[in-house]
Design an enzyme around this catalytic site. Sequence first.
Site, PDB file in Angstrom:
ATOM      1  N   LYS A 160       0.844  -1.199   0.000  1.00 48.81           N
ATOM      2  CA  LYS A 160       0.000   0.000   0.000  1.00 48.81           C
ATOM      3  C   LYS A 160       0.881   1.251   0.000  1.00 48.81           C
ATOM      4  CE  LYS A 160      -1.842   2.866   2.832  1.00 48.81           C
ATOM      5  NZ  LYS A 160      -1.903   4.014   1.918  1.00 48.81           N
ATOM      6  N   GLU A 235       9.210   1.235  11.142  1.00 44.34           N
ATOM      7  CA  GLU A 235      10.241   2.242  10.839  1.00 44.34           C
ATOM      8  C   GLU A 235       9.555   3.585  10.965  1.00 44.34           C
ATOM      9  OE1 GLU A 235      13.323   1.671  10.341  1.00 44.34           O
ATOM     10  OE2 GLU A 235      13.390  -0.460   9.864  1.00 44.34           O
ATOM     11  N   CYS A 269      13.279  10.769   7.314  1.00 47.46           N
ATOM     12  CA  CYS A 269      13.240  10.279   8.697  1.00 47.46           C
ATOM     13  C   CYS A 269      14.617  10.371   9.350  1.00 47.46           C
ATOM     14  CB  CYS A 269      12.746   8.843   8.718  1.00 47.46           C
ATOM     15  SG  CYS A 269      13.671   7.788   7.613  1.00 47.46           S
ATOM     16  N   GLU A 359       9.387  16.060  15.400  1.00 48.31           N
ATOM     17  CA  GLU A 359       9.848  15.901  14.024  1.00 48.31           C
ATOM     18  C   GLU A 359       9.168  16.953  13.150  1.00 48.31           C
ATOM     19  OE1 GLU A 359       8.507  12.357  11.887  1.00 48.31           O
ATOM     20  OE2 GLU A 359      10.566  12.076  11.214  1.00 48.31           O
TER      21      GLU A 359
HETATM   22  P1  NAD Z   1       1.974   8.310   7.918  1.00 49.06           P
HETATM   23  O1  NAD Z   1       2.222   7.586   9.168  1.00 49.06           O
HETATM   24  O2  NAD Z   1       0.924   9.354   7.894  1.00 49.06           O
HETATM   25  O3  NAD Z   1       1.590   7.294   6.747  1.00 49.06           O
HETATM   26  C1  NAD Z   1       2.423   6.203   6.408  1.00 49.06           C
HETATM   27  C2  NAD Z   1       1.574   5.164   5.689  1.00 49.06           C
HETATM   28  O4  NAD Z   1       0.631   4.634   6.615  1.00 49.06           O
HETATM   29  C3  NAD Z   1       0.781   5.717   4.519  1.00 49.06           C
HETATM   30  O5  NAD Z   1       0.768   4.772   3.475  1.00 49.06           O
HETATM   31  C4  NAD Z   1      -0.605   5.871   5.123  1.00 49.06           C
HETATM   32  O6  NAD Z   1      -1.640   5.830   4.177  1.00 49.06           O
HETATM   33  C5  NAD Z   1      -0.662   4.673   6.064  1.00 49.06           C
HETATM   34  N1  NAD Z   1      -1.636   4.784   7.150  1.00 49.06           N
HETATM   35  C6  NAD Z   1      -2.192   5.908   7.676  1.00 49.06           C
HETATM   36  N2  NAD Z   1      -3.080   5.588   8.651  1.00 49.06           N
HETATM   37  C7  NAD Z   1      -3.058   4.234   8.762  1.00 49.06           C
HETATM   38  C8  NAD Z   1      -3.743   3.308   9.605  1.00 49.06           C
HETATM   39  N3  NAD Z   1      -4.615   3.707  10.534  1.00 49.06           N
HETATM   40  N4  NAD Z   1      -3.482   1.999   9.464  1.00 49.06           N
HETATM   41  C9  NAD Z   1      -2.572   1.570   8.539  1.00 49.06           C
HETATM   42  N5  NAD Z   1      -1.917   2.394   7.708  1.00 49.06           N
HETATM   43  C10 NAD Z   1      -2.151   3.725   7.813  1.00 49.06           C
HETATM   44  O7  NAD Z   1       3.389   8.889   7.454  1.00 49.06           O
HETATM   45  P2  NAD Z   1       3.718   9.815   6.220  1.00 49.06           P
HETATM   46  O8  NAD Z   1       3.211  11.182   6.536  1.00 49.06           O
HETATM   47  O9  NAD Z   1       3.300   9.166   4.937  1.00 49.06           O
HETATM   48  O10 NAD Z   1       5.322   9.794   6.254  1.00 49.06           O
HETATM   49  C11 NAD Z   1       6.059  10.591   7.076  1.00 49.06           C
HETATM   50  C12 NAD Z   1       6.508   9.838   8.325  1.00 49.06           C
HETATM   51  O11 NAD Z   1       7.202   8.643   7.960  1.00 49.06           O
HETATM   52  C13 NAD Z   1       7.506  10.625   9.160  1.00 49.06           C
HETATM   53  O12 NAD Z   1       7.181  10.529  10.515  1.00 49.06           O
HETATM   54  C14 NAD Z   1       8.833   9.924   8.881  1.00 49.06           C
HETATM   55  O13 NAD Z   1       9.801  10.068   9.899  1.00 49.06           O
HETATM   56  C15 NAD Z   1       8.401   8.525   8.706  1.00 49.06           C
HETATM   57  N6  NAD Z   1       9.424   7.791   7.965  1.00 49.06           N
HETATM   58  C16 NAD Z   1      10.194   6.872   8.638  1.00 49.06           C
HETATM   59  C17 NAD Z   1      11.194   6.185   7.958  1.00 49.06           C
HETATM   60  C18 NAD Z   1      12.048   5.166   8.650  1.00 49.06           C
HETATM   61  O14 NAD Z   1      12.657   4.358   7.966  1.00 49.06           O
HETATM   62  N7  NAD Z   1      12.138   5.156   9.966  1.00 49.06           N
HETATM   63  C19 NAD Z   1      11.405   6.434   6.604  1.00 49.06           C
HETATM   64  C20 NAD Z   1      10.618   7.373   5.965  1.00 49.06           C
HETATM   65  C21 NAD Z   1       9.614   8.040   6.663  1.00 49.06           C
END
Ligand code: NAD
Length: 457
Positions: A160, A235, A269, A359
Amino acid sequence: MRLCWNSPVLTIINPATEEQIARLERAGIDETDAAIAAAKGAFPAWRAVAPADRARLLRRLANLVEEHGEELARIESRNVGKPITGARGEVAMVASVFHFYAGAVETHRGATIPVAGGEALTFHEPLGVVGLIVPWNFPLNIASWKLGPALACGNTVVLKPAELTPLSALRLAELVLEAGIPEGVVNVVVGQGSVVGQRLVEHPDVAKIGFTGSTEVGRQVMAGAAATAKRVTLELGGKSANVVFADADLERAAAAAPYAVFDNAGQDCCARSRILVERSAYDRFLDLLVAATGRVRVGDPEEDATEMGPLISAAHRETVASFVEGEVRFEGETPDGAGFWFPCTIVEARNDDRIAREEVFGPVVAVIPFDDEADAIRLANETPYGLSGSIWTRDGARALRVARAVESGALSVNSNSSVRVTTPFGGFKQSGFGRELGLEALSGYSDVKSVYISTEG
Ligand code: NAD
């Protein structure tokens, strides 16, 4: 592969121009269930593919990603607003990831263990159907970090992508089929996190969730997975420290620092978004940092020379702007007109200011002085996160002491680069758990089975 969408329509925007670049239909529960069923149906045959053949198929996919590198980089650049040069590097990494896990298939062996009365053997068994949920900042790269080990271990997947950035995953899914990986092994479902993502988390036929995203959603994923005792790899977010000691090569550290936080417009991240500087070098370093940041080329992501593009959306720009308060030391230039632009911003801060605790996920850095090594370690660790970070010093013993003391999963010394195909990557503390990349990722996509064979009688 199945592409599963349903209305209403999802409009995909280029963040640099605010122009519509695609219209897709959103998937719902039914489409997610159908994708899970397809993955479940494909699992027995996929796990039975001989390891060398599975490796060959992954190698073919890697080659196709290389052949289509420019096309994939253009898709990613337009969908995320990221500079084309960076996007090319990310696509090259995607190919390397598939090459690496092609090579890893045949190294993923069990053991024989001496026991009384017979022999014990271990096997690394695939989990079954795994749900892969990825964010919008490095869409294809992060998808590959999960797809590579998941497929190498013999799992089938439902991927997804984030709603804002599904285009590269959809193109990759076509290349998966072109590589000869059977239909149903990789399924891409484009839809909302709270619908498609949550369904993957709750569905009893999904054995594991590989999640990358915010710490807040990660907690929901973990809680949701508890009902079916699903495995999860999380992650999550970061607030990493770039620790600069007075004995460091200050020119080099300052020249590198902007790219450690403004790369991908700070939507990383691993962004070293807190720069901790030893007090005796603070003024000198700050002057060098401001000068280096002034040289960051912000503009059209399609230009080869561009180093920073816009943020992902107007809503995200609002969030990022809300962090800028206090002693703003520098604010860069941005293009006029359309696009979700935000300038490189340097703020002098304290470690308990909001900008240093949360963040930002934008091109805003907090610079904070420290007194000595113990103070640097205390400040670096005074955060709920623990993903990445850097240590700049010419004292090798100190570099090792500090690296061991900082509570973080991926650190670099006299460099800001800590993510590699062959080395494990993941968080400490609330940055998550489980490891991606390297051979370590294989253990997140397999279970160990122990078999005892009696040799008596
Ligand atoms: P997000 O948590 O809003 O969304 C991530 C994914 O989860 C998306 O595909 C989203 O549609 C899905 N999602 C949202 N609600 C959900 C639910 N209730 N159940 C299951 N899936 C759901 O994050 P974002 O805004 O897309 O990305 C930014 C964040 O990602 C930042 O906090 C960043 O630090 C983190 N990030 C971490 C890493 C790592 O490797 N640690 C890498 C890249 C980004």
